[in-house]
Design an enzyme around this catalytic site. Structure first.
Site, short mmCIF file in Angstrom:
data_model
loop_
_atom_site.label_atom_id
_atom_site.label_comp_id
_atom_site.label_asym_id
_atom_site.label_seq_id
_atom_site.Cartn_x
_atom_site.Cartn_y
_atom_site.Cartn_z
N GLY A 129 39.37 36.78 40.83
CA GLY A 129 39.53 37.93 39.96
C GLY A 129 40.77 37.78 39.09
O GLY A 129 41.65 36.96 39.35
N CYS A 130 40.84 38.59 38.04
CA CYS A 130 41.94 38.46 37.08
C CYS A 130 43.27 38.91 37.67
O CYS A 130 44.26 38.16 37.63
CB CYS A 130 41.61 39.21 35.79
SG CYS A 130 41.11 40.93 36.02
#
Length: 320
Positions: A129-130
């Protein structure tokens, strides 16, 4: 040439992936699947790509080497249940469906700075995920050195594109412009993968991570500030970080403060460490759509196919 198919090709991360792969010297884009835009020109959805002749299509998974899954969270697992992907096709998933060990199966967690060798031999990779990428890279050197403190306070701010392409009340211009807001305080969905990454092979992470995510009024980019106490002095911490990332081309430790404009439109993570007494601040910045998603996915593809890690990713920041 690496023959590429993209499922869910109409979203933000897919648009960035197409933009990067068009210029990749070893890639041929074969299929850009979108159920809602089948047959339409890609430039009608991704307006920065109106110069191309690409069109959205169905997938022929017998005619590709790698499949990127750019669909919403929960939809990748459903897609793979409904479609038979040949064993010869590698898969890179950009959703959260296979990031956690409990449901990963044979998917390798795709953080190159942690799992480069595993990624090189993998057929299936779960892209991080970012927010997870920014936080993990900011704390990974401490975890590897056994110096991660008992408690870390993390404050992170993300751009509007982090919420995806589908409009919501929180991404509406009149809400987001000239505004800041917190959300999912202490309960963000990326915390689980962060704890697993920083804990290594242990069952749980003894460190308490108090994460406060914030919505920013900018379009793209993540800044994370991790605050903790340490008995180590600044020069020792800087040496630990520099040594950890010495062989990783996209993570750079800076002596000067870092900011979003340095990394937006690139696959870089820039990190800066400050210290006052026992208090330490580690700042990490990334582009949420590139190092936080599509750029890192291409980085993983390069590793999986034995290419130089930086191939196709020499992107200049949108500095001005």
């Amino acid at each position: 040439m690496i023959r590429v198919g993209i499922a869910g090709a109409a979203g933000y991360t897919a648009g960035e992936l197409i933009r990067v792969l068009i210029a990749h010297p070893h890639v041929e884009l074969r299929y850009l699947q979108s159920e809602s835009h089948r047959g339409e020109p890609v430039g009608r959805v991704h307006r920065d790509l109106i110069y191309t002749n690409l069109r959205f299509s169905d997938l022929d998974m017998m005619d590709i080497d790698v499949l990127f899954l750019c669909m919403g969270h929960g939809m990748s697992a459903q897609f793979l249940e409904r479609h038979r992907v040949p064993a010869s096709v590698r898969i890179i998933d950009l959703s959260h469906d296979f990031r956690l060990r409990s449901r990963a199966g044979d998917f390798v967690y795709g953080l190159p700075e942690q799992n480069r060798k595993l990624i090189q031999g993998a057929w299936h990779v779960a892209n991080p995920g970012c927010f997870a990428t920014a936080i993990e890279l900011g704390l990974l050197p401490l975890a590897k050195s056994g110096l991660l403190p008992d408690r870390v306070s993390v404050f992170g701010i993300t751009g509007a594109t982090g919420a995806g392409q589908k409009p919501t009340e929180e991404t509406h211009y009149s809400h987001r412009a000239q505004n800041l807001s917190v959300y999912k305080v202490f309960s963000h969905q990326h915390l689980a993968e962060i704890r697993e990454t920083l804990s290594g092979q242990d069952e749980c992470l003894p460190t308490d991570i108090a994460f406060v995510p914030m919505r920013g009024c900018h379009a793209r980019g993540i800044m994370v500030n991790a605050v903790f106490t340490s008995e180590r002095d600044l020069s020792e911490l800087q040496h630990i970080y520099a040594a950890c990332y010495e062989e990783h081309p996209f993570t750079v430790v800076s002596d000067e403060p870092v900011y979003l404009k340095q990394v937006v439109n690139t696959n870089y993570c820039f990190i800066h460490i400050e210290q006052q007494g026992r208090n330490v601040l580690v700042t990490s910045v990334i582009d949420n759509l590139l190092k936080g998603a599509s750029g890192q996915a291409v980085q993983n593809m390069n590793l999986m196919f034995g290419l130089e890690e930086t191939t196709g990713l020499n992107l200049k920041a949108s500095y001005f």
